[in-house]
Design an enzyme around this catalytic site. Structure first.
Site, PDB file in Angstrom:
ATOM      1  N   LYS A  16      24.969  56.423  23.111  1.00 44.17           N
ATOM      2  CA  LYS A  16      24.023  55.194  23.195  1.00 44.17           C
ATOM      3  C   LYS A  16      24.361  54.074  24.161  1.00 44.17           C
ATOM      4  O   LYS A  16      23.754  53.379  24.769  1.00 44.17           O
ATOM      5  CB  LYS A  16      23.888  54.511  21.524  1.00 44.17           C
ATOM      6  N   ARG A  52      33.238  57.272   9.644  1.00 40.05           N
ATOM      7  CA  ARG A  52      31.841  56.749  10.546  1.00 40.05           C
ATOM      8  C   ARG A  52      30.667  57.710  10.508  1.00 40.05           C
ATOM      9  O   ARG A  52      29.648  57.434  10.362  1.00 40.05           O
ATOM     10  CB  ARG A  52      32.431  56.380  11.854  1.00 40.05           C
ATOM     11  N   ARG A 100      39.105  52.382  21.702  1.00 40.12           N
ATOM     12  CA  ARG A 100      39.018  51.654  20.652  1.00 40.12           C
ATOM     13  C   ARG A 100      39.768  52.164  19.463  1.00 40.12           C
ATOM     14  O   ARG A 100      40.174  53.212  19.387  1.00 40.12           O
ATOM     15  CB  ARG A 100      37.462  52.009  20.276  1.00 40.12           C
ATOM     16  N   ARG A 141      21.394  50.214  11.211  1.00 39.41           N
ATOM     17  CA  ARG A 141      22.069  51.155  10.707  1.00 39.41           C
ATOM     18  C   ARG A 141      21.714  51.412   9.017  1.00 39.41           C
ATOM     19  O   ARG A 141      22.503  52.395   8.496  1.00 39.41           O
ATOM     20  CB  ARG A 141      23.705  51.127  10.821  1.00 39.41           C
ATOM     21  N   ARG A 192      37.604  59.571  24.538  1.00 40.20           N
ATOM     22  CA  ARG A 192      36.813  58.292  25.256  1.00 40.20           C
ATOM     23  C   ARG A 192      37.892  57.090  25.323  1.00 40.20           C
ATOM     24  O   ARG A 192      38.594  56.571  24.643  1.00 40.20           O
ATOM     25  CB  ARG A 192      35.608  58.098  24.530  1.00 40.20           C
TER      26      ARG A 192
END
Ligand code: AMP
Length: 214
Positions: free
Chosen positions: A13, A171, A160, A87, A126
């Protein structure tokens, strides 16, 4: 034009939102980025949400709706990409009301479909440029050997705190329990378009352009 990019963590996203900002001058509203900013600058709200975010749980609707309300009421820019918001169903209802109050509407909700194994692989690999936010992946798009960001030349890269397997599991669970019902919600409203989020980045960009230019 106002759109929502909907999908689990790691669906891409943020990467796609950044592309739309660069190519179409749209404005990215990422509640995750806003919350991380609040956390890093040590505001009272930042301190409240830090622990919740580290665990991978959702921050309260009240806090995130407040952040989005502030942005929409400040009328800075137009053509919003909602990235990571809404969300929950309560957030989706609130967004509809906030947009209506500003005389705006939602033009598309784009669901980025991806499979769960690919998400785990993507997220644990990532990192991002600390200067411009360009996203890297240890396997598919490693940080250049000379240590300079391909976009801005920056030399600091971040991972992160919540991009680890344990908080990722939470999550994902939060996504399936609380966020995935939004797929049915926006389908029923006639706003939903589905695209293959696992295709190469440029193909995903074209699929999104196809929806926006319809
Ligand atoms: P993201 O960068 O979108 O993956 O968000 C990172 C974290 O911020 C999430 O795991 C949540 O803890 C929190 N967060 C971001 N957006 C929301 C939202 N719309 N509602 C609740 N919590 C959120």
């Amino acid at each position: 034009m106002n759109i929502i990019l909907l999908g689990p963590p790691g669906a891409g996203k943020g990467t796609q939102a950044r592309h739309l900002v660069e190519t179409r001058g749209m404005v990215q509203l990422s509640t995750g980025d806003m919350l991380r900013e609040a956390k890093d600058s040590g505001t009272e709200m930042g301190n409240i949400v830090a622990e919740v975010m580290a665990k991978g749980q959702l921050v309260t609707d009240e806090i995130v709706i407040g952040l989005i309300r502030e942005k929409l009421e400040s009328k800075e820019g137009s053509g919003f990409i909602f990235d990571g918001f809404p969300r929950t169903l309560a957030q989706a209802d609130a967004l509809g009301e906030l947009l209506a109050a500003e005389g705006e509407a939602l033009d598309a909700v784009i669901e980025m479909e991806v499979d769960d194994d690919a998400l785990v692989a993507r997220i644990t690999a990532r990192s991002t440029c600390g200067t411009c936010g360009e996203v890297y992946n240890d396997n598919t798009k490693p940080i250049p050997a000379d240590g300079h960001c391909v976009k801005c030349g920056g030399t600091e890269f971040k991972r992160r705190a919540d991009d680890n397997e344990e908080s990722l599991r939470t999550r994902l669970m939060e996504y399936y329990k609380k966020t995935s019902p939004l797929i049915g919600y926006y389908y029923a409203k006639g706003d939903l378009s589905k695209i293959d989020g696992l295709a190469p980045i440029q193909e995903v960009q074209s699929s999104i352009a196809g929806v926006l230019d319809k």
